[in-house]
Design a protein around this motif. Structure first.
Motif, PDB file in Angstrom:
ATOM      1  N   UNK A 107      -8.133  31.064 -12.494  1.00  0.00           N
ATOM      2  CA  UNK A 107      -8.454  30.086 -12.778  1.00  0.00           C
ATOM      3  C   UNK A 107      -7.042  29.193 -12.782  1.00  0.00           C
ATOM      4  N   UNK A 108      -5.735  29.849 -12.460  1.00  0.00           N
ATOM      5  CA  UNK A 108      -4.190  29.408 -12.509  1.00  0.00           C
ATOM      6  C   UNK A 108      -3.972  28.546 -11.165  1.00  0.00           C
ATOM      7  N   UNK A 109      -5.084  27.702 -10.654  1.00  0.00           N
ATOM      8  CA  UNK A 109      -4.679  26.841  -9.671  1.00  0.00           C
ATOM      9  C   UNK A 109      -4.333  25.776 -10.143  1.00  0.00           C
ATOM     10  N   UNK A 110      -2.668  25.330  -9.639  1.00  0.00           N
ATOM     11  CA  UNK A 110      -1.571  24.503  -9.492  1.00  0.00           C
ATOM     12  C   UNK A 110      -2.685  22.975  -9.264  1.00  0.00           C
ATOM     13  N   UNK A 111      -2.476  22.336 -10.658  1.00  0.00           N
ATOM     14  CA  UNK A 111      -3.103  20.964 -10.240  1.00  0.00           C
ATOM     15  C   UNK A 111      -2.268  19.678  -9.136  1.00  0.00           C
ATOM     16  N   UNK A 112      -2.704  18.987  -8.341  1.00  0.00           N
ATOM     17  CA  UNK A 112      -1.912  18.273  -7.823  1.00  0.00           C
ATOM     18  C   UNK A 112      -1.372  16.540  -8.475  1.00  0.00           C
ATOM     19  N   UNK A 113       0.081  16.527  -8.272  1.00  0.00           N
ATOM     20  CA  UNK A 113       0.470  15.361  -8.960  1.00  0.00           C
ATOM     21  C   UNK A 113       0.380  13.930  -8.476  1.00  0.00           C
ATOM     22  N   UNK A 114       0.158  12.652  -8.789  1.00  0.00           N
ATOM     23  CA  UNK A 114       0.222  11.565  -8.483  1.00  0.00           C
ATOM     24  C   UNK A 114       1.292  11.194  -8.580  1.00  0.00           C
ATOM     25  N   UNK A 115       2.356  10.853  -6.753  1.00  0.00           N
ATOM     26  CA  UNK A 115       3.024   9.997  -7.040  1.00  0.00           C
ATOM     27  C   UNK A 115       3.603   8.579  -7.573  1.00  0.00           C
ATOM     28  N   UNK A 116       2.716   7.919  -8.095  1.00  0.00           N
ATOM     29  CA  UNK A 116       2.782   6.628  -8.280  1.00  0.00           C
ATOM     30  C   UNK A 116       2.172   6.447 -10.261  1.00  0.00           C
ATOM     31  N   UNK A 117       1.790   7.745 -10.676  1.00  0.00           N
ATOM     32  CA  UNK A 117       1.987   7.741 -11.483  1.00  0.00           C
ATOM     33  C   UNK A 117       2.755   8.024 -12.651  1.00  0.00           C
TER      34      UNK A 117
END
Length: 426
Positions: free
Chosen positions: A345-355
């Motif tokens: 379950x511990x798959x880190x999500x991506x972070x959108x650089x523009x949000x």
């Protein structure tokens, strides 16, 4: 006395302002209490006294005003809600909503405009509603729900699920979304405490899983938030539901939560018939230390100790099926057997650089030397530098492109961890 282990203070506390309730739901875990003519309510003076103790000794991140039906004791409910709002402390109320007329809603909004509501709605049509609650108040409940939403509140509607209503989770959720704009729906599989003497209403595992799948379908079809408010042993769930964070709950009794009765008695959990001490007659620290047995996992059943999920599951509910004279380490009757494979379950999500993500943080506190707790309903244990980072971005939010290039990689790493824990939201 033995020194405290685990958390220094509870994360959350339920304050039971009354044992009285105008509904008589047959599955209610309060059913074991004496049914007599003596009203058991917290006085306004006791509420004020409790709040002094609350902020100086108990120090939870969030608080639930509950009962019984808390709207049957408005003076204490208003006093507690008011004091929590003054301290900028999150507060919610568990209610069947039938008594929340416009006057009471106005009073609550005046003292605590940020209050949350968890509304118990066992059925959305009259005949079965009356069969379950013993009273015909559904029209009032729905009228009050409409007023609550119009006043800008965003309630969670909770359905305790049992044999009578097990096939209507999706239908009721659809009704609430389409007619009242409800955005948060929860289910609570009814427990079968043996002290009730009658457990014919509870679900078997297949029925329970079916209701959870209906809940997931509601989330998928209507893009709403869902929750399951009862601890379910992981081995009772198929793999896809075990992967869903919604259902990865563990017993918080005495570990991170407590319940305070109208007279100051402390219980490890609202389901518990056992008193652990009284906050009006002894320091809370002594009571919290007495609850070390929960935080040491003394009551985790022996059958669970070789399961790969035991550290997350902790063996289900300690009070489900509890019989008089037994220890709390007995098996939850819904348990199937130890699991050999842990789900990923511990798959880190991506972070959108523009949000520009909002920081979802209720509060922080120091737990140990160089260890701090971030809390948003869930928890994250961090070092001091991470704590300062989160507090620093809290006012303006988190946007990766706003960080200088030399710090962007580290900021992205922090951002992924925070997003995974729900501390960054779009």
């Amino acid at each position: 006395m033995e020194e405290n282990v685990g958390l220094r203070y509870p994360l959350n506390a339920q304050i039971e302002v009354t044992e009285d309730c105008n509904h008589k739901c047959f599955y209610c875990y309060n059913y074991w209490r004496e049914n007599n003519s003596v009203s058991k309510k917290m006085s306004n003076e006791s509420a004020k006294k409790l709040m002094d103790i609350f902020f100086s000794q108990i120090k939870p991140f969030d608080t639930v005003i509950t009962g019984g039906e808390p709207l049957m004791n408005m003076p204490a409910s208003l006093e507690i809600a008011k004091q929590l709002y003054k301290k900028n402390a999150p507060c919610s109320m568990n209610t069947n909503l039938s008594l929340l007329n416009k006057n009471k809603l106005s009073q609550l909004k005046n003292v605590n405009p940020d209050m949350g509501f968890l509304v118990s709605l066992p059925y959305f049509q009259n005949e079965k509603f009356k069969q379950i609650t013993g009273i015909n108040t559904l029209n009032k409940v729905l009228e009050n729900l409409e007023n609550l939403v119009k006043e800008g509140f965003n309630p969670t509607i909770n359905m305790v699920v049992h044999k009578i209503n097990k096939d209507s989770v999706y239908e009721q959720g659809k009704f609430l979304v389409e007619n009242y704009g409800i955005k948060k729906i929860a289910v609570t599989p009814a427990l079968r405490p043996a002290f009730r003497g009658d457990s014919n209403y509870h679900l078997n595992n297949d029925e329970m899983v079916s209701t959870l799948r209906d809940l997931v379908k509601l989330r998928s079809d209507f893009n709403i938030k869902i929750n399951a408010l009862e601890v379910i042993p992981y081995c009772a769930l198929p793999e896809d539901l075990r992967k869903d964070k919604t259902f990865r709950r563990s017993c918080s009794a005495g570990r991170s939560s407590i319940q305070i009765a109208y007279n100051g008695d402390i219980r490890a959990c609202g389901h518990s018939p056992f008193t652990e001490g009284n906050v009006f007659t002894e320091p809370f620290k002594n009571i919290w230390n007495r609850l070390n047995v929960f935080r040491k996992n003394v009551y985790v059943p022996d059958d669970c100790k070789e399961c790969v999920e035991v550290k997350s599951c902790l063996g289900g509910c300690r009070y489900e099926g509890l019989k008089e004279g037994e220890e709390l380490n007995k098996k939850d009757s819904r348990m199937v057997g130890k699991l050999e494979k842990m789900v990923v379950t511990e798959i880190l999500p991506s972070v959108d650089e523009n949000i520009n993500y909002k920081v979802n943080l209720y509060g922080t506190r120091k737990e140990k030397e160089e260890e701090y707790l971030l809390y948003n309903g869930g928890t994250l244990l961090v070092n001091e530098s991470m704590k300062k980072f989160v507090e620093g971005i809290r006012p303006k939010g988190f946007k990766l492109n706003n960080f200088p290039k030399q710090y962007r990689e580290k900021a992205e790493e922090f951002g992924k961890i925070l997003k995974a824990g729900g501390f960054l939201v779009e």
